[in-house]
Design an enzyme around this catalytic site. Structure first.
Site, PDB file in Angstrom:
ATOM      1  N   LYS A 237      -1.346  -3.405  -0.627  1.00  0.00           N
ATOM      2  CA  LYS A 237      -0.450  -4.561  -0.598  1.00  0.00           C
ATOM      3  C   LYS A 237      -0.974  -5.605   0.381  1.00  0.00           C
ATOM      4  O   LYS A 237      -1.602  -5.256   1.391  1.00  0.00           O
ATOM      5  CB  LYS A 237       0.956  -4.142  -0.136  1.00  0.00           C
ATOM      6  CG  LYS A 237       1.763  -3.301  -1.094  1.00  0.00           C
ATOM      7  CD  LYS A 237       3.111  -2.976  -0.478  1.00  0.00           C
ATOM      8  CE  LYS A 237       3.956  -2.077  -1.371  1.00  0.00           C
ATOM      9  NZ  LYS A 237       4.438  -2.772  -2.564  1.00  0.00           N
ATOM     10  N   ARG A 311       7.587   5.584  -9.308  1.00  0.00           N
ATOM     11  CA  ARG A 311       7.887   6.236 -10.582  1.00  0.00           C
ATOM     12  C   ARG A 311       7.121   7.546 -10.724  1.00  0.00           C
ATOM     13  O   ARG A 311       7.570   8.458 -11.416  1.00  0.00           O
ATOM     14  CB  ARG A 311       7.568   5.275 -11.730  1.00  0.00           C
ATOM     15  CG  ARG A 311       6.092   4.930 -11.884  1.00  0.00           C
ATOM     16  CD  ARG A 311       5.847   3.689 -12.713  1.00  0.00           C
ATOM     17  NE  ARG A 311       6.230   2.466 -12.005  1.00  0.00           N
ATOM     18  CZ  ARG A 311       6.113   1.254 -12.502  1.00  0.00           C
ATOM     19  NH1 ARG A 311       5.603   1.065 -13.713  1.00  0.00           N
ATOM     20  NH2 ARG A 311       6.476   0.197 -11.811  1.00  0.00           N
TER      21      ARG A 311
END
Length: 458
Positions: A237, A311
């Protein structure tokens, strides 16, 4: 009884507090003594939302206070009062119905909150004297503050070990059973996806499971994404995107708080709590883009992006939760930035494979002013998760429908006959607002409890 900041059971020396709306202000103003009316007019007070005013007596001392609110049923409407009024005790003198009184008490408690682990606030909040049967409101407030505290705590003090410790403390307090599978035992017990995401960290990944309740009661399974820090992995990120990633365990915070609330109020439910707790770190053993990893479901997953890790850890937990065939399966996750782009920071996205479950959660949210918005499980978007080398990819090249595709990924790991709902939650206030200080926030939690309370009653 130790109460949270801003609330007291002692009404001694408490001064009168009036609550008005702009719509009923003129009637209330007309009933006040002439001197009070003159003071109100001189201050320009008109009952507008988030306003507050102290009313003096003839000697210049504080005689009373009045706050203006918008929606009397919205706890946030009262959140400004604790720091807008002098830091002394107040007691409500205007008649409110039970729901409005509960909203006032909850909103006052939420508005009084400050995260104090490392820094004390500059002043104490004003306190509200509460009376009667306040246990339900205090349990509701405790759940919301539990989420805030867990999310606000930096990762060095809220990693997988600490999440486990929180769950162990709850198990001891409520007589629940707890089980933890960690490190390489995840591979031996068939949780390979959880292991893959967390294996690069010096803190072992784990699946925390807590079970509580009577086997004769309806069984509800609750899963929460516990990524205690998310660097993005090798798909790193940028700095501004990583800054607040201590909050990436916000789904776990919601799940833990909901389980605690259910146990504290002894709802007639049997609950199973599943928290896959990991740190998505960078290191020699970090999982890589292009890897194909195994899952508990037996499906292979190609890693398109290591920053779509939530997820991946959740899919193993969902499969395990569904193996017990609960009547209802819920999951909470700070899953996608796409949900924030679509709905903003205050409105969590709810997905469900059952219309009745979605409707019940939405209805409770509207009634309690704990809003959610249903998003579609639009299955044609499966094409965005196609892999040429595995059964499914965890992402894809398209930036379209990011929240929907994440929910579709999770749905792939939920049996078709299993009732399931997923909340893509931000768990964060991005700016200071009345009752909502910057930092961790419970969203959709109160609505979830109300839905389960009705479910238990049914």
């Amino acid at each position: 009884m130790t109460l949270p900041a801003g609330l007291t059971l002692d009404s001694t020396d408490a001064l009168p507090l009036h609550v008005v709306t702009r719509a009923d202000y003129a009637e209330w103003r007309g009933a006040q003594p002439a001197a009070v009316g003159t003071w109100l007019d001189a201050q320009g007070f008109d009952g507008s939302a988030y306003s507050a005013l102290v009313v003096p007596d003839s000697d210049g001392r504080i005689a009373a206070a009045v706050i203006g609110v918008g929606d009397r049923l919205d706890p946030a409407a009262y959140g400004h009062a604790p720091y807008a009024l002098p830091a002394r005790s107040w007691r409500l003198v205007d008649p409110l119905d039970a729901a409005e009184t509960a909203a006032l008490q909850l909103g006052w408690g939420l508005g009084s909150y400050r995260f104090t682990r490392y820094k004390q606030p500059l002043r104490a909040p004003a306190t509200l004297a509460i009376e009667g049967d306040v246990d339900a409101v205090l349990a509701e407030l405790a759940a919301c503050l539990r989420v805030r505290d867990l999310v606000n705590t930096p990762t060095e003090h809220m990693g997988p070990d600490q999440l486990e410790q929180v769950c162990c403390e709850l198990a001891e307090r409520f007589g629940a059973h707890i089980d933890v599978v960690s490190g390489d035992d995840l591979l031996r017990q068939n949780y390979p996806a959880i292991h893959a995401v967390g294996r690069a960290s010096h803190r072992a990944p784990r699946l925390i499971t807590l079970r509580w309740g009577d086997a004769a009661h309806p069984h509800v399974a609750i899963c929460g994404k516990g990524v205690c820090f998310d660097t993005g992995g090798l798909d790193l990120k940028p700095a501004d995107g990583m800054r607040n990633m201590k909050k990436d365990m916000g789904g776990a915070a919601h799940a833990i708080a909901l389980a605690e609330w259910i146990m504290a109020r002894e709802l007639p439910l049997r609950i199973s709590l599943f928290v896959p707790a990991v740190e998505n770190a960078i290191g020699p053993d970090a999982f890589r883009p292009g890897e194909v990893i195994a899952t508990r479901a037996g499906l292979s997953v190609e890693i398109d992006n290591t920053d779509a890790e939530g997820r991946v850890v959740l899919c193993d937990a969902l499969v395990r939760a569904a193996e017990d065939k609960p009547e209802l399966l819920l999951d909470f996750a700070t899953l996608t930035g796409a949900a924030r782009i679509a709905l903003g920071p205050d409105l969590p996205a709810v997905y469900a494979n059952d219309d009745a479950v979605a409707g019940a959660w939405l209805e409770a949210g509207a009634r309690l002013r704990d809003p959610l918005w249903r998003m579609p499980l639009w299955r044609p978007y499966w094409r965005y998760l196609t892999s040429n080398v595995a059964d499914i990819a965890n992402g894809g090249p398209s930036r379209m429908a990011g929240s929907i595709t994440a929910a579709l990924y999770l749905e792939r790991f939920v049996p078709a006959q299993q009732k399931w709902a997923h909340l893509d939650v931000y768990a964060w206030n991005d700016s200071d607002r009345p009752g909502k200080p910057t930092g961790g926030e419970a969203q959709g939690l109160r609505a979830a409890y109300a839905m389960l309370q009705a479910y238990a009653g049914a």
